[in-house]
Write a protein that holds these residues in place. Structure first.
Motif, mmCIF file in Angstrom:
data_model
loop_
_atom_site.group_PDB
_atom_site.id
_atom_site.type_symbol
_atom_site.label_atom_id
_atom_site.label_comp_id
_atom_site.label_asym_id
_atom_site.label_seq_id
_atom_site.Cartn_x
_atom_site.Cartn_y
_atom_site.Cartn_z
ATOM 1 N N LYS A 26 0.848 -1.186 0.000
ATOM 2 C CA LYS A 26 0.000 0.000 0.000
ATOM 3 C C LYS A 26 0.882 1.233 0.000
ATOM 4 C CE LYS A 26 -0.791 -0.102 5.056
ATOM 5 N NZ LYS A 26 -0.331 1.236 5.474
ATOM 6 N N GLY A 27 0.269 2.368 -0.339
ATOM 7 C CA GLY A 27 1.098 3.561 -0.420
ATOM 8 C C GLY A 27 0.295 4.798 -0.754
ATOM 9 N N TYR A 28 0.914 5.668 -1.582
ATOM 10 C CA TYR A 28 0.376 6.987 -1.870
ATOM 11 C C TYR A 28 0.113 7.117 -3.369
ATOM 12 C CZ TYR A 28 3.246 7.213 2.356
ATOM 13 O OH TYR A 28 3.830 6.934 3.565
ATOM 14 N N THR A 29 -1.026 7.701 -3.713
ATOM 15 C CA THR A 29 -1.338 7.947 -5.115
ATOM 16 C C THR A 29 -0.448 9.076 -5.621
ATOM 17 O OG1 THR A 29 -3.624 7.259 -4.779
ATOM 18 C CG2 THR A 29 -3.149 8.546 -6.757
ATOM 19 N N GLY A 30 0.349 8.783 -6.631
ATOM 20 C CA GLY A 30 1.305 9.755 -7.138
ATOM 21 C C GLY A 30 1.060 10.132 -8.583
ATOM 22 N N GLY A 31 1.657 11.226 -9.000
ATOM 23 C CA GLY A 31 1.562 11.687 -10.371
ATOM 24 C C GLY A 31 2.295 13.001 -10.531
ATOM 25 N N GLY A 74 3.809 18.827 -19.890
ATOM 26 C CA GLY A 74 4.512 17.666 -20.438
ATOM 27 C C GLY A 74 4.604 16.556 -19.419
ATOM 28 N N GLY A 75 5.215 15.477 -19.837
ATOM 29 C CA GLY A 75 5.411 14.364 -18.933
ATOM 30 C C GLY A 75 4.300 13.329 -19.007
ATOM 31 N N PRO A 76 4.387 12.299 -18.181
ATOM 32 C CA PRO A 76 3.431 11.196 -18.237
ATOM 33 C C PRO A 76 2.055 11.600 -17.741
ATOM 34 C CG PRO A 76 4.867 10.921 -16.356
ATOM 35 C CD PRO A 76 5.394 12.095 -17.125
ATOM 36 N N ALA A 77 1.071 10.822 -18.155
ATOM 37 C CA ALA A 77 -0.315 11.122 -17.786
ATOM 38 C C ALA A 77 -0.860 10.197 -16.705
ATOM 39 C CB ALA A 77 -1.205 11.010 -19.026
ATOM 40 N N ASN A 78 -0.166 9.122 -16.396
ATOM 41 C CA ASN A 78 -0.765 8.098 -15.533
ATOM 42 C C ASN A 78 -0.554 8.383 -14.053
ATOM 43 O OD1 ASN A 78 2.062 7.494 -16.218
ATOM 44 N ND2 ASN A 78 1.785 5.685 -14.926
ATOM 45 N N TYR A 79 -1.480 7.846 -13.241
ATOM 46 C CA TYR A 79 -1.329 7.823 -11.800
ATOM 47 C C TYR A 79 -0.555 6.560 -11.436
ATOM 48 C CZ TYR A 79 -5.045 11.338 -11.720
ATOM 49 O OH TYR A 79 -5.793 12.471 -11.901
ATOM 50 N N VAL A 80 0.242 6.648 -10.363
ATOM 51 C CA VAL A 80 0.988 5.480 -9.904
ATOM 52 C C VAL A 80 0.789 5.342 -8.399
ATOM 53 C CG1 VAL A 80 2.724 5.477 -11.730
ATOM 54 C CG2 VAL A 80 3.082 6.885 -9.693
ATOM 55 N N CYS A 81 0.911 4.116 -7.894
ATOM 56 C CA CYS A 81 0.797 3.851 -6.462
ATOM 57 C C CYS A 81 2.206 3.756 -5.890
ATOM 58 C CB CYS A 81 0.018 2.565 -6.211
ATOM 59 S SG CYS A 81 -0.407 2.313 -4.475
ATOM 60 N N MET A 82 2.614 4.805 -5.166
ATOM 61 C CA MET A 82 3.963 4.890 -4.611
ATOM 62 C C MET A 82 4.012 4.155 -3.274
ATOM 63 S SD MET A 82 5.433 6.630 -6.962
ATOM 64 C CE MET A 82 7.003 6.987 -6.178
ATOM 65 N N PRO A 83 4.964 3.249 -3.060
ATOM 66 C CA PRO A 83 5.016 2.488 -1.801
ATOM 67 C C PRO A 83 5.408 3.360 -0.619
ATOM 68 C CG PRO A 83 6.942 2.029 -3.140
ATOM 69 C CD PRO A 83 6.044 2.869 -3.997
ATOM 70 N N MET A 130 -12.477 9.081 -11.879
ATOM 71 C CA MET A 130 -11.848 10.360 -11.540
ATOM 72 C C MET A 130 -10.595 10.556 -12.382
ATOM 73 S SD MET A 130 -12.362 10.645 -7.376
ATOM 74 C CE MET A 130 -12.321 12.442 -7.393
ATOM 75 N N THR A 131 -10.219 11.827 -12.568
ATOM 76 C CA THR A 131 -9.033 12.175 -13.329
ATOM 77 C C THR A 131 -8.696 13.639 -13.080
ATOM 78 O OG1 THR A 131 -8.008 12.077 -15.523
ATOM 79 C CG2 THR A 131 -10.303 12.816 -15.421
ATOM 80 N N MET A 132 -7.760 14.193 -13.863
ATOM 81 C CA MET A 132 -7.408 15.603 -13.778
ATOM 82 C C MET A 132 -8.542 16.457 -14.348
ATOM 83 S SD MET A 132 -4.999 17.664 -12.788
ATOM 84 C CE MET A 132 -3.538 16.622 -12.710
ATOM 85 N N SER A 133 -8.632 17.699 -13.901
ATOM 86 C CA SER A 133 -9.644 18.619 -14.418
ATOM 87 C C SER A 133 -9.340 19.016 -15.865
ATOM 88 C CB SER A 133 -9.705 19.882 -13.547
ATOM 89 O OG SER A 133 -10.516 20.871 -14.156
ATOM 90 N N ARG A 134 -10.368 19.206 -16.644
ATOM 91 C CA ARG A 134 -10.222 19.630 -18.031
ATOM 92 C C ARG A 134 -9.737 21.068 -18.156
ATOM 93 N NH1 ARG A 134 -15.080 22.439 -19.699
ATOM 94 N NH2 ARG A 134 -14.632 21.904 -21.870
ATOM 95 N N SER A 143 -4.156 13.462 -18.180
ATOM 96 C CA SER A 143 -4.202 12.463 -17.116
ATOM 97 C C SER A 143 -5.046 11.286 -17.567
ATOM 98 C CB SER A 143 -4.784 13.086 -15.841
ATOM 99 O OG SER A 143 -4.869 12.123 -14.815
ATOM 100 N N GLU A 144 -4.855 10.138 -16.932
ATOM 101 C CA GLU A 144 -5.669 8.963 -17.228
ATOM 102 C C GLU A 144 -6.905 8.936 -16.329
ATOM 103 O OE1 GLU A 144 -4.023 5.168 -16.150
ATOM 104 O OE2 GLU A 144 -2.952 6.007 -14.436
ATOM 105 N N TYR A 145 -7.852 8.082 -16.677
ATOM 106 C CA TYR A 145 -9.037 7.860 -15.858
ATOM 107 C C TYR A 145 -8.760 6.684 -14.923
ATOM 108 C CZ TYR A 145 -11.463 10.733 -19.344
ATOM 109 O OH TYR A 145 -11.849 11.748 -20.170
ATOM 110 N N ILE A 146 -9.038 6.858 -13.645
ATOM 111 C CA ILE A 146 -8.884 5.768 -12.679
ATOM 112 C C ILE A 146 -10.185 5.601 -11.900
ATOM 113 C CG2 ILE A 146 -6.402 6.073 -12.462
ATOM 114 C CD1 ILE A 146 -6.905 7.452 -9.766
#
Length: 274
Positions: free
Chosen positions: A113-118, A125-134, A212-216, A222-225
Motif C-alpha cells: 500500500k502507499g500513496y497515489t502519485g503523479g 509535459g510528462g506522463p499522464a498516468n497515476y501510480v501507487c507509490m510504496p 476520476m481524473t485531472m480537471s479539463r 491524465s488517465e481515468y482511474i
C-alpha cells in the motif's frame, strides 16, 4: 432210478442253477460297470467344460476390472490435472490498484500500500498516468536536489467535492491526500469497467467507485482511474498543497450517445476479475 443217480442228478442240476445265476450276476455287474464308466466319462466332460467356462468368466471379470481400474486411474488423473491447472491459475492471478483505499477486498491479497502519485497538475509535459507509490521507498544512485530536466513525482489530492459541490462520497475529502493499495486477485484477468457499478455475467466484483481524473481546465493530461466509493485519506494532513489532483468525471452527450448516457451525470466504475 437209484438214489445215487438221483443224488448226482440233483447235484448237477444245482450246479447248473448256480452257474446260470453267476452268469446273470456277472452280466448285471458288467452292465453296471459300463453304466458307471459312461457316467464317469460324461461327468469328466462336463467338469472339463465347466472349468473352461469358469476360466473364461474369470478372464472376462479380470478384463472388466482392469477397464474399471483404468477408468478410475483416468478419473484420478483428470482430477489431478484440474487441481494443477487451478493451482497454476492461482499462482498466476492478476493485480490491480484499489485507488483511495489502504486495504484490498475479501477476494484479494495486498501486495503493498502507499500513496497515489503523479505529476504536478499544471505541467504540460510528462506522463499522464497515476501510480501507487510504496510507503517504504528504496534508493539506488542519486543526487539530492532538483535537476529539473526530467519530471517530478507528487502526491495526489481529492478535489471538486467541497460542501458547495456535488459529493458522491459519504464524507468530504477536499484537499485530502489519496492513498492506494496494490492487490493480487486469485483470478487470471482483472479489468476496470467505466460507467458500471456491477460486473457482467461470469465476472467477480473487486470493488466499485467513481471515475476520476485531472480537471479539463488544466493543461496537464491524465488517465481515468476508478476511485473507491468510500475513499480514505492519508493521515498527514489536508493542506491545499495541490500536486496531482483528482476530479469527478461527468458524461458529455454528443459523440457519446445520449439515451444510455445522461449529459452531465457523474460516472461510476467497477473493477472486475475472472
Amino acid at each position: 432210478m437209484s438214489i445215487k443217480l438221483l443224488f448226482f442228478s440233483s447235484i448237477l442240476l444245482l450246479e447248473t442253477f448256480i452257474s446260470l445265476a453267476y452268469n446273470e450276476d456277472c452280466d448285471g455287474l458288467r452292465r453296471e460297470v459300463e453304466f458307471l464308466k459312461e457316467e464317469f466319462s460324461n461327468l469328466r466332460q462336463y467338469t472339463s467344460q465347466r472349468i473352461k467356462d469358469l476360466e473364461n468368466e474369470l478372464e472376462a471379470e479380470r478384463s472388466k476390472r482392469y477397464l474399471v481400474d483404468g477408468e478410475l486411474d483416468i478419473e484420478r488423473e483428470v482430477t489431478k490435472l484440474i487441481g494443477d491447472v487451478n493451482g497454476i491459475k492461482q499462482g498466476m492471478g492478476s493485480s490491480y490498484v484499489r485507488w483511495g483505499r489502504t486495504q484490498c477486498g475479501a477476494n484479494a491479497s495486498m501486495i503493498y500500500k502507499g500513496y497515489t502519485g503523479g505529476k504536478w497538475y499544471g505541467d504540460t509535459g510528462g506522463p499522464a498516468n497515476y501510480v501507487c507509490m510504496p510507503e517504504d521507498p528504496q534508493w539506488a544512485k542519486y543526487l539530492d536536489g532538483f535537476q529539473d530536466i526530467g519530471n517530478r513525482m507528487y502526491g495526489t489530492e481529492y478535489e471538486d467535492n467541497y460542501e458547495s459541490t456535488f459529493n458522491p462520497f459519504s464524507v468530504h475529502r477536499a484537499n485530502e491526500d489519496a492513498p492506494c493499495v496494490v492487490c493480487k486477485s486469485q483470478r487470471a484477468i482483472t479489468v476496470m469497467i467505466p460507467a458500471r457499478t456491477s460486473c457482467y455475467t461470469g465476472w467477480h466484483l473487486e470493488y466499485t467507485g467513481y471515475l476520476m481524473t485531472m480537471s479539463r481546465h488544466y493543461h496537464s493530461s491524465s488517465e481515468y482511474i476508478c476511485v473507491d466509493k468510500d475513499p480514505e485519506a492519508l493521515v498527514h494532513g489536508s493542506q491545499d498543497e495541490n500536486g496531482n489532483l483528482l476530479y469527478l468525471v461527468e458524461a458529455a452527450c454528443g459523440s457519446l450517445p445520449c439515451g444510455p448516457y445522461v449529459n452531465g451525470r457523474e460516472l461510476a466504475c467497477a473493477v472486475c476479475s475472472k
